[in-house]
Design a protein around this motif. Structure first.
Motif, short mmCIF file in Angstrom:
data_model
loop_
_atom_site.label_atom_id
_atom_site.label_comp_id
_atom_site.label_asym_id
_atom_site.label_seq_id
_atom_site.Cartn_x
_atom_site.Cartn_y
_atom_site.Cartn_z
N GLU A 164 0.78 -1.09 0.08
CA GLU A 164 -0.07 -0.03 0.01
C GLU A 164 1.08 1.23 -0.03
N GLY A 165 1.95 1.31 0.94
CA GLY A 165 2.75 2.58 0.73
C GLY A 165 3.53 2.66 -0.49
N ILE A 166 3.86 1.52 -1.23
CA ILE A 166 4.47 1.69 -2.45
C ILE A 166 3.35 2.43 -3.50
N LEU A 167 2.24 1.71 -3.50
CA LEU A 167 1.16 2.36 -4.31
C LEU A 167 0.96 3.53 -4.33
N ASP A 168 0.86 4.14 -2.93
CA ASP A 168 0.54 5.52 -2.44
C ASP A 168 1.77 6.42 -3.14
N LEU A 169 3.07 5.98 -2.63
CA LEU A 169 4.03 6.67 -3.34
C LEU A 169 4.28 7.21 -4.70
N ILE A 170 3.98 5.98 -5.52
CA ILE A 170 4.07 6.09 -7.07
C ILE A 170 2.66 6.68 -7.65
N ALA A 171 1.58 6.61 -6.91
CA ALA A 171 0.45 7.40 -7.26
C ALA A 171 0.53 8.79 -7.02
N SER A 172 1.06 9.06 -5.87
CA SER A 172 1.18 10.52 -5.50
C SER A 172 2.21 11.15 -6.37
N ARG A 173 3.31 10.61 -6.82
CA ARG A 173 4.31 11.27 -7.71
C ARG A 173 3.69 11.46 -9.27
N ILE A 174 2.92 10.71 -9.67
CA ILE A 174 2.23 10.55 -10.77
C ILE A 174 1.33 11.64 -10.99
N GLY A 175 0.46 12.12 -9.89
CA GLY A 175 -0.51 13.17 -9.95
C GLY A 175 -1.82 12.86 -9.97
#
Length: 175
Positions: A164-175
């Motif tokens: 979940e943390g990895i998904l949140d990190l990537i999604a937040s960087r993508i916008g």
């Protein structure tokens, strides 16, 4: 996907997401979750699918999958909002192609490396559907510690990070 403009159709700006790491590190799980998160039209290019399933070739220098992975990944530019490329993608064999893809996407790329200890990947492998197909000996033979590309902005993903943390990190960087 194209955006309708006053003068016709224009290609959309595509984000390339590269997920690399050793076997059993979680790349495929994260890639599929990202594809599901981003939704329809998200292109997922899996090294194993191209190499093993489509071409049935070994992962050796100069194998046929290298060119096909590049071509499929390039295909998504301007057609898909997101293109996810995942695989072990050893720097020695795939590094130049990956750098070329980052340049092809005009730097509009996120690069992640799953940096997990060998023991953790063995533990994860045991819970996979392919667990019986190969074992710890094969994993050790394929193991490449710290096989980072060294590109600007490459992010290390560690064993302390949750899915979940990895998904949140990537999604937040993508916008």
């Amino acid at each position: 996907m194209y955006v309708v403009a006053q003068k016709g159709l224009i290609p959309i700006k595509t984000k390339l997401i590269i997920l690399r790491g050793n076997s059993g590190s979680g790349k495929t799980t994260i890639a599929k979750s990202l594809q599901n998160h981003f939704g329809d039209g998200t292109l997922l290019v899996s090294q194993d699918v191209v190499r093993r399933d489509m071409l049935s070739v070994r992962d050796r220098k100069g194998n046929l999958s290298l060119e096909l992975i590049r071509q499929i990944t390039e295909y998504g530019k301007g057609k898909c909002e997101f293109v996810i490329l995942e695989g072990i993608l050893v720097k020695e064999r795939y590094g130049e192609m990956l750098t070329d893809l980052i340049n092809f996407y005009e730097g509009n790329a996120e690069v992640y490396y799953f940096d997990l200890p060998f023991e953790k990947t063995v533990e994860r492998h045991k819970s996979r559907p392919l667990a019986d197909a190969f074992g710890e000996e094969s994993l050790r033979a394929w193991w490449r510690p710290k096989d980072c590309l060294g590109t600007a902005g490459e992010t290390m993903l560690t064993e302390e990070m949750t899915e979940e943390g990895i998904l949140d990190l990537i999604a937040s960087r993508i916008g």
